[in-house]
Design an enzyme around this catalytic site. Structure first.
Site, PDB file in Angstrom:
ATOM      1  N   ARG A  32     -10.153 -11.670   2.744  1.00  0.00           N
ATOM      2  CA  ARG A  32     -11.071 -12.736   2.309  1.00  0.00           C
ATOM      3  C   ARG A  32     -10.397 -14.103   2.351  1.00  0.00           C
ATOM      4  O   ARG A  32     -11.073 -15.128   2.480  1.00  0.00           O
ATOM      5  CB  ARG A  32     -11.602 -12.408   0.914  1.00  0.00           C
ATOM      6  CG  ARG A  32     -10.588 -12.439  -0.193  1.00  0.00           C
ATOM      7  CD  ARG A  32     -11.044 -11.636  -1.408  1.00  0.00           C
ATOM      8  NE  ARG A  32     -11.052 -10.212  -1.119  1.00  0.00           N
ATOM      9  CZ  ARG A  32     -11.496  -9.285  -1.962  1.00  0.00           C
ATOM     10  NH1 ARG A  32     -11.974  -9.648  -3.153  1.00  0.00           N
ATOM     11  NH2 ARG A  32     -11.468  -8.013  -1.640  1.00  0.00           N
ATOM     12  N   LYS A  53       0.836  -1.194   0.000  1.00  0.00           N
ATOM     13  CA  LYS A  53       0.000   0.000   0.000  1.00  0.00           C
ATOM     14  C   LYS A  53       0.874   1.248   0.000  1.00  0.00           C
ATOM     15  O   LYS A  53       1.952   1.259   0.601  1.00  0.00           O
ATOM     16  CB  LYS A  53      -0.863   0.042   1.268  1.00  0.00           C
ATOM     17  CG  LYS A  53      -1.943  -1.005   1.386  1.00  0.00           C
ATOM     18  CD  LYS A  53      -2.656  -0.846   2.729  1.00  0.00           C
ATOM     19  CE  LYS A  53      -3.709  -1.902   2.952  1.00  0.00           C
ATOM     20  NZ  LYS A  53      -4.890  -1.702   2.088  1.00  0.00           N
TER      21      LYS A  53
END
Length: 460
Positions: free
Chosen positions: A314, A240
């Site tokens: 996830r 990020k």
């Protein structure tokens, strides 16, 4: 310190809550001194106005809080929490004729306004305490407030003090307080016990990944809560940018939310068989970090192509959900700070959720309105299933194209729950600016609504 109501006392200070429409009639019943005191301070009953009137001894004799108009109240919630912050020190009792539902919400907001995160810096306390209004379920409201406080504390704690071992300890502390059982699978034992995705996501960090499994209650319907416990998310090899990494201490917000909800359930002795599953990891960068292009095999046997290592939540949830489903509980609920797409869709204040069960939807949305805990239904849109099927593997963890990101993430998770009723919440877990009862920082979302909805959801 636990959030609680002040004890009832003859010395508590009356608090008159007046809408703009009620003000003139009320003033007509008051002595001239009171009328003059309010007039001199420009009190009109507008939302957020607060006046304290002192007696001859200089101590508060009464207080008046503006309750605005119905239109103004619809634009926010927990309006008396704003008044509480402006009142001088003392214990207050609401004397106005508010209905029981409004009293319960405002009492909860007052307790939430007294929350302080003071682990690293002493914070001034809320000086005004509230006596529990007659007709409300005070223990229940205190349980909700303290469950929310636990969630806030966990999210607000930075990752250096809230890594996987610390999140485990928080769960152990809760289990100890409530008499719950807890087991934890850590490090390479995750591979031995077939939790490969949890291990893969967390293996690059110097604090080992783990699966926390807490159980409480031995009668009633089976309820399993699964919370994303990514204690810090660098994005992995798909690193990020700095601006996007700044709030990643909150990426365990799903875990914090389910622990707060679990505390509410256990404190109020809700007759369920509760299980809480938290995959606790850090998504770090090292030589053994998982890579874009890797294909991983999950606990369920489904293969997953990794197209972005920053879509790791996830993955860890997938193994935990597969485990949850093996028991075929009466309800599985996952909570996660999962996608930026959900924030773009509904902003920070609403909790998007996914469910195909009309009874679940009806119960939850009724409870959300009652508890001032807003939610918004999103679709498990079956035509988008093809977007998460890359061809080379069963599933794609990060479909290209940028469309419907929160929906495709929810569809991905649903693949791991085959035999149990399932709902998923893609929460934000963060209050971006101070608001009544909600200081800037970590926050619970949808947990009060779920707590209130449980009797209808599980036919208790």
């Amino acid at each position: 310190m636990p959030l609680s109501f002040a004890p009832s006392s003859d010395t508590s200070i009356p608090l008159h809550v007046l809408s703009e429409e009620q003000l003139d009639a009320w003033l007509g019943t008051q002595p001239e001194a009171t009328q003059n005191a309010l007039a001199s301070q420009g009190f009109t009953g507008a939302l957020g106005q607060t006046v304290s009137i002192a007696g001859p001894d200089g101590l508060p004799l009464m207080a008046v809080a503006g309750y605005g108009t119905a239109a103004a109240r619809r634009r926010g919630r927990f309006h008396l929490a704003g008044a509480a912050a402006k009142l001088p020190k003392g214990d207050y009792r609401i004397t106005s004729d508010l209905d029981a539902g409004t009293l319960a919400v405002e009492a909860l907001g007052w307790l939430l306004a007294s929350y302080r995160f003071d682990r690293y810096r002493k914070q001034p306390p809320l000086l005004a305490r509230l006596v529990a209004p007659e007709g409300i379920n005070a223990p229940r409201i205190e349980a909700q407030a303290n469950g929310e406080a636990l969630t806030r504390d966990l999210i607000n704690t930075p990752a250096n003090d809230m890594g996987p071992p610390d999140l485990e300890q928080a769960a152990r502390d809760l289990a100890g307080r409530q008499g719950a059982a807890i087991t934890v699978i850590t490090g390479d034992d995750l591979l031995a016990q077939n939790f490969p995705l949890i291990h893969t996501v967390g293996r690059a960090a110097d604090r080992a990944p783990r699966l926390i499994d807490m159980r409480w209650g031995d009668t009633g319907p089976k309820l399993t809560l699964v919370g994303k416990g990514v204690c810090f998310d660098t994005g992995g090899l798909n690193l990020k940018p700095g601006a996007s990494m700044g709030l990643m201490k909150k990426d365990m917000g799903g875990a914090a939310a389910v622990l707060g909800l679990a505390q509410m359930i256990m404190t109020m002795d809700v007759p369920v068989q509760l299980r809480v599953l938290i995959p606790a990891v850090e998504n770090a960068v090292a030589g053994n970090a998982f890579r874009p292009g890797d294909i991983l095999t999950s606990r369920k046997g489904l293969t997953v192509e990794i197209n972005n290592t920053d879509a790791e939540g996830r993955l860890v949830l997938a193994d935990a959900l597969a485990l949850a489903d093996e028991e075929q509980p009466d309800q599985v609920i996952s909570m996660a700070t999962l996608t930026g797409a959900a924030r773009v869709a509904v902003g920070p204040d609403l909790a998007p959720y996914f469910s195909d069960d009309s009874a679940f939807v009806s119960a939850l949305e009724t409870a959300a309105l009652k508890e001032c805990d807003p939610v918004w239904r999103m679709p498990f849109h079956a035509p988008y299933e093809a977007m998460i099927e890359p061809g080379i593997a069963d599933l794609d963890n990060a479909p290209k194209g940028g469309f419907a990101g929160c929906i495709t993430a929810a569809l991905f998770l649903r693949r791991f729950v085959s035999d149990s009723p399932y709902a998923h919440f893609d929460i934000y877990g963060w209050q971006p600016a101070d608001a009544p009862a909600r200081p800037k920082g970590g926050t619970g979302q949808a947990t009060r609504a779920l707590f209130d909805a449980l009797p209808a959801l599980l036919e208790l």
